[in-house]
Motif scaffolding. Structure first.
Motif, PDB file in Angstrom:
ATOM      1  N   THR A  54       0.802  -1.223   0.000  1.00  0.00           N
ATOM      2  CA  THR A  54       0.000   0.000   0.000  1.00  0.00           C
ATOM      3  C   THR A  54       0.835   1.273   0.000  1.00  0.00           C
ATOM      4  OG1 THR A  54      -0.148  -0.148   2.409  1.00  0.00           O
ATOM      5  CG2 THR A  54      -1.981  -1.048   1.141  1.00  0.00           C
ATOM      6  N   PHE A  55       2.148   1.185  -0.262  1.00  0.00           N
ATOM      7  CA  PHE A  55       2.935   2.414  -0.329  1.00  0.00           C
ATOM      8  C   PHE A  55       2.540   3.205  -1.578  1.00  0.00           C
ATOM      9  CE2 PHE A  55       5.484  -1.123  -2.038  1.00  0.00           C
ATOM     10  CZ  PHE A  55       5.708  -0.692  -3.348  1.00  0.00           C
ATOM     11  N   GLY A  56       2.795   4.505  -1.532  1.00  0.00           N
ATOM     12  CA  GLY A  56       2.469   5.348  -2.680  1.00  0.00           C
ATOM     13  C   GLY A  56       3.439   5.114  -3.824  1.00  0.00           C
ATOM     14  N   TRP A  57       2.930   5.043  -5.040  1.00  0.00           N
ATOM     15  CA  TRP A  57       3.766   4.744  -6.206  1.00  0.00           C
ATOM     16  C   TRP A  57       3.234   5.467  -7.428  1.00  0.00           C
ATOM     17  CZ3 TRP A  57       2.066   2.355 -10.729  1.00  0.00           C
ATOM     18  CH2 TRP A  57       3.063   2.014 -11.653  1.00  0.00           C
ATOM     19  N   ASP A  58       4.148   5.958  -8.257  1.00  0.00           N
ATOM     20  CA  ASP A  58       3.772   6.547  -9.542  1.00  0.00           C
ATOM     21  C   ASP A  58       4.956   6.419 -10.488  1.00  0.00           C
ATOM     22  OD1 ASP A  58       3.099   8.635 -11.674  1.00  0.00           O
ATOM     23  OD2 ASP A  58       1.352   8.770 -10.378  1.00  0.00           O
ATOM     24  N   ASP A  59       4.687   6.085 -11.741  1.00  0.00           N
ATOM     25  CA  ASP A  59       5.777   5.955 -12.710  1.00  0.00           C
ATOM     26  C   ASP A  59       6.051   7.267 -13.437  1.00  0.00           C
ATOM     27  OD1 ASP A  59       3.606   6.154 -14.414  1.00  0.00           O
ATOM     28  OD2 ASP A  59       4.214   4.495 -15.701  1.00  0.00           O
ATOM     29  N   VAL A  60       5.388   8.356 -13.023  1.00  0.00           N
ATOM     30  CA  VAL A  60       5.585   9.690 -13.602  1.00  0.00           C
ATOM     31  C   VAL A  60       5.559   9.589 -15.121  1.00  0.00           C
ATOM     32  CG1 VAL A  60       6.810  11.863 -13.267  1.00  0.00           C
ATOM     33  CG2 VAL A  60       7.232   9.985 -11.702  1.00  0.00           C
ATOM     34  N   GLY A  61       4.477   9.038 -15.632  1.00  0.00           N
ATOM     35  CA  GLY A  61       4.400   8.717 -17.049  1.00  0.00           C
ATOM     36  C   GLY A  61       4.116   9.878 -17.972  1.00  0.00           C
ATOM     37  N   ASP A  62       3.633  11.014 -17.443  1.00  0.00           N
ATOM     38  CA  ASP A  62       3.364  12.167 -18.285  1.00  0.00           C
ATOM     39  C   ASP A  62       3.274  13.411 -17.404  1.00  0.00           C
ATOM     40  OD1 ASP A  62       0.788  12.214 -17.106  1.00  0.00           O
ATOM     41  OD2 ASP A  62      -0.004  10.898 -18.650  1.00  0.00           O
ATOM     42  N   PHE A  63       3.052  14.555 -18.023  1.00  0.00           N
ATOM     43  CA  PHE A  63       3.004  15.803 -17.265  1.00  0.00           C
ATOM     44  C   PHE A  63       1.780  15.888 -16.362  1.00  0.00           C
ATOM     45  CE2 PHE A  63       5.981  17.245 -20.590  1.00  0.00           C
ATOM     46  CZ  PHE A  63       6.962  17.771 -19.765  1.00  0.00           C
ATOM     47  N   SER A  64       0.705  15.216 -16.727  1.00  0.00           N
ATOM     48  CA  SER A  64      -0.480  15.233 -15.876  1.00  0.00           C
ATOM     49  C   SER A  64      -0.205  14.530 -14.547  1.00  0.00           C
ATOM     50  CB  SER A  64      -1.659  14.567 -16.591  1.00  0.00           C
ATOM     51  OG  SER A  64      -2.825  14.617 -15.783  1.00  0.00           O
ATOM     52  N   SER A  65       0.429  13.352 -14.613  1.00  0.00           N
ATOM     53  CA  SER A  65       0.748  12.643 -13.370  1.00  0.00           C
ATOM     54  C   SER A  65       1.821  13.384 -12.586  1.00  0.00           C
ATOM     55  CB  SER A  65       1.208  11.216 -13.673  1.00  0.00           C
ATOM     56  OG  SER A  65       2.394  11.211 -14.440  1.00  0.00           O
ATOM     57  N   LEU A  66       2.756  14.037 -13.277  1.00  0.00           N
ATOM     58  CA  LEU A  66       3.763  14.834 -12.581  1.00  0.00           C
ATOM     59  C   LEU A  66       3.111  15.998 -11.840  1.00  0.00           C
ATOM     60  CD1 LEU A  66       6.674  15.569 -11.914  1.00  0.00           C
ATOM     61  CD2 LEU A  66       6.841  16.714 -14.129  1.00  0.00           C
ATOM     62  N   ALA A  67       2.117  16.612 -12.455  1.00  0.00           N
ATOM     63  CA  ALA A  67       1.428  17.731 -11.804  1.00  0.00           C
ATOM     64  C   ALA A  67       0.776  17.294 -10.495  1.00  0.00           C
ATOM     65  CB  ALA A  67       0.377  18.318 -12.753  1.00  0.00           C
ATOM     66  N   ASP A  68       0.242  16.080 -10.472  1.00  0.00           N
ATOM     67  CA  ASP A  68      -0.415  15.591  -9.260  1.00  0.00           C
ATOM     68  C   ASP A  68       0.571  15.398  -8.107  1.00  0.00           C
ATOM     69  OD1 ASP A  68      -2.924  15.534 -10.414  1.00  0.00           O
ATOM     70  OD2 ASP A  68      -2.720  13.461 -11.109  1.00  0.00           O
ATOM     71  N   LEU A  69       1.849  15.284  -8.432  1.00  0.00           N
ATOM     72  CA  LEU A  69       2.858  15.020  -7.410  1.00  0.00           C
ATOM     73  C   LEU A  69       3.509  16.290  -6.880  1.00  0.00           C
ATOM     74  CD1 LEU A  69       4.561  11.993  -9.189  1.00  0.00           C
ATOM     75  CD2 LEU A  69       2.968  11.886  -7.276  1.00  0.00           C
ATOM     76  N   LEU A  70       3.176  17.439  -7.468  1.00  0.00           N
ATOM     77  CA  LEU A  70       3.809  18.697  -7.073  1.00  0.00           C
ATOM     78  C   LEU A  70       2.869  19.518  -6.204  1.00  0.00           C
ATOM     79  CD1 LEU A  70       5.400  19.730 -10.487  1.00  0.00           C
ATOM     80  CD2 LEU A  70       6.568  18.746  -8.514  1.00  0.00           C
ATOM     81  N   PRO A  71       3.412  20.290  -5.258  1.00  0.00           N
ATOM     82  CA  PRO A  71       2.563  21.159  -4.426  1.00  0.00           C
ATOM     83  C   PRO A  71       2.076  22.358  -5.226  1.00  0.00           C
ATOM     84  CG  PRO A  71       4.868  21.541  -3.933  1.00  0.00           C
ATOM     85  CD  PRO A  71       4.845  20.393  -4.901  1.00  0.00           C
ATOM     86  N   ALA A  72       0.955  22.922  -4.805  1.00  0.00           N
ATOM     87  CA  ALA A  72       0.419  24.105  -5.478  1.00  0.00           C
ATOM     88  C   ALA A  72      -0.539  24.835  -4.558  1.00  0.00           C
ATOM     89  CB  ALA A  72      -0.296  23.728  -6.777  1.00  0.00           C
ATOM     90  N   GLU A  73      -0.648  26.140  -4.767  1.00  0.00           N
ATOM     91  CA  GLU A  73      -1.669  26.919  -4.077  1.00  0.00           C
ATOM     92  C   GLU A  73      -3.033  26.586  -4.663  1.00  0.00           C
ATOM     93  OE1 GLU A  73      -1.109  28.840  -1.514  1.00  0.00           O
ATOM     94  OE2 GLU A  73       1.055  28.553  -1.558  1.00  0.00           O
ATOM     95  N   SER A  74      -4.076  26.894  -3.907  1.00  0.00           N
ATOM     96  CA  SER A  74      -5.432  26.616  -4.368  1.00  0.00           C
ATOM     97  C   SER A  74      -5.716  27.348  -5.671  1.00  0.00           C
ATOM     98  CB  SER A  74      -6.440  27.045  -3.287  1.00  0.00           C
ATOM     99  OG  SER A  74      -7.760  26.833  -3.728  1.00  0.00           O
ATOM    100  N   ARG A  85       0.671  23.985 -10.980  1.00  0.00           N
ATOM    101  CA  ARG A  85       1.906  23.528 -10.351  1.00  0.00           C
ATOM    102  C   ARG A  85       3.084  24.138 -11.104  1.00  0.00           C
ATOM    103  NH1 ARG A  85      -2.823  20.843  -8.744  1.00  0.00           N
ATOM    104  NH2 ARG A  85      -2.331  19.298  -7.141  1.00  0.00           N
ATOM    105  N   VAL A  86       4.140  24.448 -10.382  1.00  0.00           N
ATOM    106  CA  VAL A  86       5.332  25.023 -11.000  1.00  0.00           C
ATOM    107  C   VAL A  86       6.527  24.141 -10.669  1.00  0.00           C
ATOM    108  CG1 VAL A  86       6.872  27.009 -11.141  1.00  0.00           C
ATOM    109  CG2 VAL A  86       4.405  27.358 -10.888  1.00  0.00           C
ATOM    110  N   LEU A  87       7.194  23.637 -11.700  1.00  0.00           N
ATOM    111  CA  LEU A  87       8.412  22.857 -11.520  1.00  0.00           C
ATOM    112  C   LEU A  87       9.578  23.759 -11.871  1.00  0.00           C
ATOM    113  CD1 LEU A  87       9.602  20.030 -10.873  1.00  0.00           C
ATOM    114  CD2 LEU A  87       9.587  19.595 -13.318  1.00  0.00           C
ATOM    115  N   GLY A  88      10.143  24.410 -10.855  1.00  0.00           N
ATOM    116  CA  GLY A  88      11.213  25.354 -11.090  1.00  0.00           C
ATOM    117  C   GLY A  88      11.013  26.606 -10.275  1.00  0.00           C
ATOM    118  N   ASP A  89      11.444  27.735 -10.800  1.00  0.00           N
ATOM    119  CA  ASP A  89      11.405  29.007 -10.090  1.00  0.00           C
ATOM    120  C   ASP A  89      10.013  29.625 -10.202  1.00  0.00           C
ATOM    121  OD1 ASP A  89      11.795  31.462  -8.975  1.00  0.00           O
ATOM    122  OD2 ASP A  89      13.563  31.991 -10.161  1.00  0.00           O
ATOM    123  N   SER A  90       9.273  29.607  -9.096  1.00  0.00           N
ATOM    124  CA  SER A  90       7.902  30.123  -9.125  1.00  0.00           C
ATOM    125  C   SER A  90       7.853  31.628  -9.373  1.00  0.00           C
ATOM    126  CB  SER A  90       7.200  29.791  -7.807  1.00  0.00           C
ATOM    127  OG  SER A  90       7.890  30.356  -6.717  1.00  0.00           O
TER     128      SER A  90
END
Length: 503
Positions: free
Chosen positions: A409-429, A433-438
């Motif tokens: 039951t551990f969390g797992w993702d293969d980071v298969g595309d930008f949509s799944s990557l977005a789900d893994l990044l923090p963001a304000e309401s 999501r910003v990957l880099g210099d906000s």
């Protein structure tokens, strides 16, 4: 009633303290005075907070500029143009390297004293502890296949700089470094092997300085997972005929390390019974991007209380089928993690793909003689079948009851595309999501999506939702999250149009 904000006496002619009561007008004036004083204090606090935010932003900018500049005063953006982001070399597997995405982020060392036991990761035996006196597992060898170009993450991921070399976790470690850190407690550098192509060997050595030279296996060209894992199994079987190997992709993200390590240790116990063992991930949603494992009967192995036979492997389903799978409770995601004896894997390969087996064995027989090894690779490798391990051995072996699964039951993702990557990044309401210099991203009425400001220039968005914007020094990608799985089609078009230098 007393008022701590004022000690003034009541006005002349009004009630004295002996009356033990105060006029309403006087009480009201004292209350208003207290309110005004509170408002002034709140205003001062707000100003202090604003000053702190400005000072913090200035400090972050100075730190960022310090990270970006090298000794000659040049910037990574110009010196690395066309290759995507690079995670600089760390001093050791436990140290966190600087990253162009974010300032360094430390996490606890993986060499901490282990607890006396780890809870079993799931299932009917969730309350039964899985005993694990020490994390190191004697005779267990980790294999990390580091292949693929990650075309769905283009232009962030490139052929020379695939996603496993990138820091996508915002923690200062590339995906392969995080994989190394996670598995190191089980096997140590002595028993950790990486299989990679010639174009990535140098970068892997830089990112994993503690990887022993003889544990870096270079495959001449991509032949999919069966050849890569099979070659490692054949080489390791020559070194240790009793070796139990575990194959874990270099570019996956995992959360919940204790549950992960416990599941792997349980899989090793099952592998000792001559099974090919996979680890099944509890699905969090009806994904159409992953394969599925159907759970079979329990194996009733004392040392592995959660282990089951694999009833069958299922290919990536459509949305309705995936929802039906989850509804039964009998399916797990197939994460492509396999644990088995090296000799058992080779025996299965001999049964189902004898030509591939024979070729790998011939290469392994001369592996430690560099001249003979190169001659064997040149002669044999190009003729080997290109096939995933699932299709080559796992699926036919499961039909014969030779494959087991440890649900986890551990969390797992293969980071298969930008949509799944977005789900893994923090963001304000309601922000992307910003990957880099906000500081390089300004938005107005924008929700969802992901922005990668990799060129150093300002990106502004107005009134657009769920966009994928990847701005690199040499190219710009704009699409939607809904179509992020199709980015690989653009990669093919770029290749066909003669833009190979961007791939």
């Amino acid at each position: 009633m007393s008022f701590p904000y004022s000690s003034a006496a009541p006005p002349a002619g009004q009630a004295s303290s002996s009356d033990n009561a105060l006029p309403v007008e006087y009480m009201f004036s004292q209350i208003m005075g207290a309110v005004q004083k509170s408002q002034a204090e709140i205003s001062d606090l707000r100003q202090e907070c604003a000053d702190l935010r400005l000072a913090n932003a200035s400090l972050e900018r100075q730190i960022r500029e310090g990270f970006q500049q090298n000794g000659n005063g040049n910037y990574y953006a110009s010196s690395r143009m066309g290759s995507g982001f690079v995670t600089p070399v760390p001093g050791s597997p436990q140290l966190r390297a600087k990253t162009p995405f974010l300032s360094p982020h430390s996490i606890p060392s993986l060499v901490a004293t282990p607890p006396s036991h780890f809870p079993s990761p799931l299932g009917d035996n969730a309350v039964a502890p899985f005993q694990l006196g020490a994390r190191d597992i004697p005779g267990f060898y980790v294999v990390i296949p580091a292949g693929g170009a990650g075309t769905r993450l283009w232009p962030l991921s490139r052929e020379e700089h695939p996603k496993f070399l990138l820091d996508l976790t915002l923690k200062g470690r590339s995906l392969i470094q995080a994989t190394w850190d996670r598995l190191l407690p089980l096997s140590s550098p002595l028993r950790t092997t990486v299989v990679a192509g010639p174009g990535h060997v140098k970068s892997i050595r830089e990112q994993l300085p503690d990887l022993l030279p003889h544990n870096l296996i270079c495959e001449p060209g991509p032949k999919d997972s069966m050849a890569a894992i099979g070659l490692a199994a054949a080489v390791l079987a020559k070194r240790d005929p009793n070796a139990v190997i575990g194959s874990f992709a270099a570019d996956h993200m995992i959360s919940g390390d204790d549950a992960f390590l416990s599941a792997v240790a349980e899989a090793v116990e099952v592998a000792k019974k001559d099974y090919l063992v996979t680890i099944g991930i509890a699905p969090s949603h009806p994904s159409t991007g992953f394969g599925y494992i159907r759970l079979g009967n329990k194996l009733n192995i004392k040392e592995a209380p959660n282990a089951r036979l694999v009833s069958s492997f299922k290919e990536k389903p459509d949305a309705r089928t995936a929802a039906a799978y989850i509804g039964t409770g009998n399916y797990r995601w197939n994460a492509g993690m396999f644990v088995t004896k090296a000799t058992v894997l080779l025996d299965l390969l001999k049964d189902y793909k004898p030509e591939l087996h024979d070729g790998l064995q011939k290469i392994a027989a001369v592996w430690h003689d560099e001249a003979l090894r190169q001659a064997a690779l040149n002669e044999i490798w190009p003729e080997l079948e290109k096939i995933p391990i699932d299709n080559a051995v796992a699926e036919p072996a499961a039909a014969e009851g030779k494959v087991a699964v440890v649900p986890a039951t551990f969390g797992w993702d293969d980071v298969g595309d930008f949509s799944s990557l977005a789900d893994l990044l923090p963001a304000e309401s309601n922000q992307p999501r910003v990957l880099g210099d906000s500081c390089l991203v300004l938005t107005e009425q924008v929700a969802g999506g992901i922005v990668v400001p990799g060129s150093g220039r300002l990106i502004t968005c107005l009134g657009v939702d769920d966009l994928v914007i990847v701005d690199m020094p040499d190219t710009l990608l704009v699409t939607t999250r809904a179509r992020s799985q199709e980015v690989k089609r653009l990669v093919k078009k770029c290749r066909d149009a003669g833009w190979k230098q961007l791939l």
